[in-house]
Design an enzyme around this catalytic site. Structure first.
Site, PDB file in Angstrom:
ATOM      1  N   HIS A   6       0.839  -1.215   0.000  1.00  0.00           N
ATOM      2  CA  HIS A   6       0.000   0.000   0.000  1.00  0.00           C
ATOM      3  C   HIS A   6       0.868   1.256   0.000  1.00  0.00           C
ATOM      4  CE1 HIS A   6      -2.843   3.121   1.144  1.00  0.00           C
ATOM      5  NE2 HIS A   6      -1.965   3.464   2.056  1.00  0.00           N
ATOM      6  N   HIS A  35       1.477   5.392  -2.538  1.00  0.00           N
ATOM      7  CA  HIS A  35       1.934   6.740  -2.179  1.00  0.00           C
ATOM      8  C   HIS A  35       3.173   7.219  -2.928  1.00  0.00           C
ATOM      9  CE1 HIS A  35      -0.766   7.586   1.210  1.00  0.00           C
ATOM     10  NE2 HIS A  35      -0.646   6.320   1.566  1.00  0.00           N
ATOM     11  N   GLU A  66      -5.404   9.814   0.471  1.00  0.00           N
ATOM     12  CA  GLU A  66      -5.805   8.396   0.494  1.00  0.00           C
ATOM     13  C   GLU A  66      -6.924   8.056  -0.486  1.00  0.00           C
ATOM     14  OE1 GLU A  66      -4.253   6.031   1.748  1.00  0.00           O
ATOM     15  OE2 GLU A  66      -3.116   6.800   3.443  1.00  0.00           O
ATOM     16  N   SER A  86      -4.111   1.275  -4.459  1.00  0.00           N
ATOM     17  CA  SER A  86      -3.616  -0.022  -3.986  1.00  0.00           C
ATOM     18  C   SER A  86      -4.748  -1.004  -3.700  1.00  0.00           C
ATOM     19  CB  SER A  86      -2.767   0.171  -2.717  1.00  0.00           C
ATOM     20  OG  SER A  86      -3.561   0.670  -1.660  1.00  0.00           O
TER      21      SER A  86
HETATM   22 FE   LIG Z   1      -1.872   5.306   2.989  1.00  0.00          FE
END
Ligand SMILES: [Fe+2]
Length: 268
Positions: A126, A131, A172, A191
């Site tokens: 993730h 990110h 996010e 993700s």
């Molecule tokens: Fe995150």
């Protein structure tokens, strides 16, 4: 820190950083990372924003768990950011301090095979896949730096809960408008095996224009697909509209929340 967090915090420094210790990953873990990477790579051409797609193409990162120091070298050269290895979730002050110094904390451990589709805590897949690529985009990277500084300030103003909603609905779970339709730039979406298509294609969720104050007062759910997404026009818009001092905004939202709480309940 909650004691049930699953990372090994015993060797973490004061800033919660650890060695990545890349040689300790097993062959099975590298293979699992590769399978996760391949599954998401089939989805992203259709659902991810162009900046993310361009960045991941330059990373050559899908065959094994990446070596953070190699990625950091590339990042440093492009936007001045680096990856810092951490055991898992870290306290707010450490997290904001890293961002305010252009360091992105990435969890060292990988999920188990049984967690292929869903994991509660962020893992290396993730954190890295979701990110890190956008840290190569100058405007996004500068915004995240400012967010970190804003986080340290929010701690002094007891406003982290409000500010965290901004992170949630942008970094996010953010969507961006493009000529081809909305696309995902939020790491929780990029993700995710299921929510990535859902956030772009499903008629169910609301997709609202980015509106800072509304975001700061909108609660979110951590254990199901989002029912509301906020859509930016560009990272430049995100940067511009989050530039003002949040201090009066926090105060305003607090006073409207408390005056709403004081209103008598309607008769049944
Ligand atoms: Fe995150």
């Amino acid at each position: 820190m909650k004691s049930e967090l699953r990372g090994d915090y015993s060797r973490a420094g004061k800033d919660y950083s650890v060695e990545q210790n890349w040689s300790s990953y097993s062959g099975e873990e590298h293979a699992l990372f590769q399978r996760l990477f391949q599954r998401q790579s089939k989805l992203v051409p259709r659902y991810a924003c162009a900046e993310w797609i361009e960045a991941i193409a330059g990373l050559d990162a899908g065959n094994e768990i990446p070596k953070f120091d190699l990625i950091s070298k590339k990042l440093k050269a492009k936007t001045g950011w680096a990856i810092v290895a951490v055991p898992g979730l870290i306290p707010d002050d450490a997290f904001f301090s890293h961002l305010a110094n252009r360091r992105f904390p990435v969890t060292v451990w990988l999920r188990k095979p049984a967690e292929f589709d869903y994991i509660v805590e962020p893992d290396v897949f993730h954190d890295f896949f979701g990110h890190v690529p956008l840290l190569f985009d100058r405007v996004y990277a500068d915004h995240l730096h400012e967010y970190g500084k804003g986080g340290l300030k929010a701690m002094k103003l007891d406003a982290v809960k409000m500010l965290a909603r901004l992170y949630w609905y942008t970094i996010e779970f953010g969507l961006v408008r493009t000529p081809a339709g909305v696309r995902a730039y939020g790491a929780g979406l990029l993700s995710s095996g299921g929510e990535l298509a859902h956030c772009v294609e499903s008629p169910e969720p609301r997709r609202l224009n980015f509106e800072l104050e509304r975001i700061l007062r909108t609660d979110y759910q951590i254990d199901r697909y989002q029912t509301t997404y906020f859509v930016i026009d560009s990272f430049a818009q995100l940067m511009r509209e989050t530039a003002p001092d949040f201090t009066p905004i926090y105060a305003r939202l607090r006073s409207s929340a408390s005056s709403a709480a004081r209103k008598p309940a309607p008769a049944a």
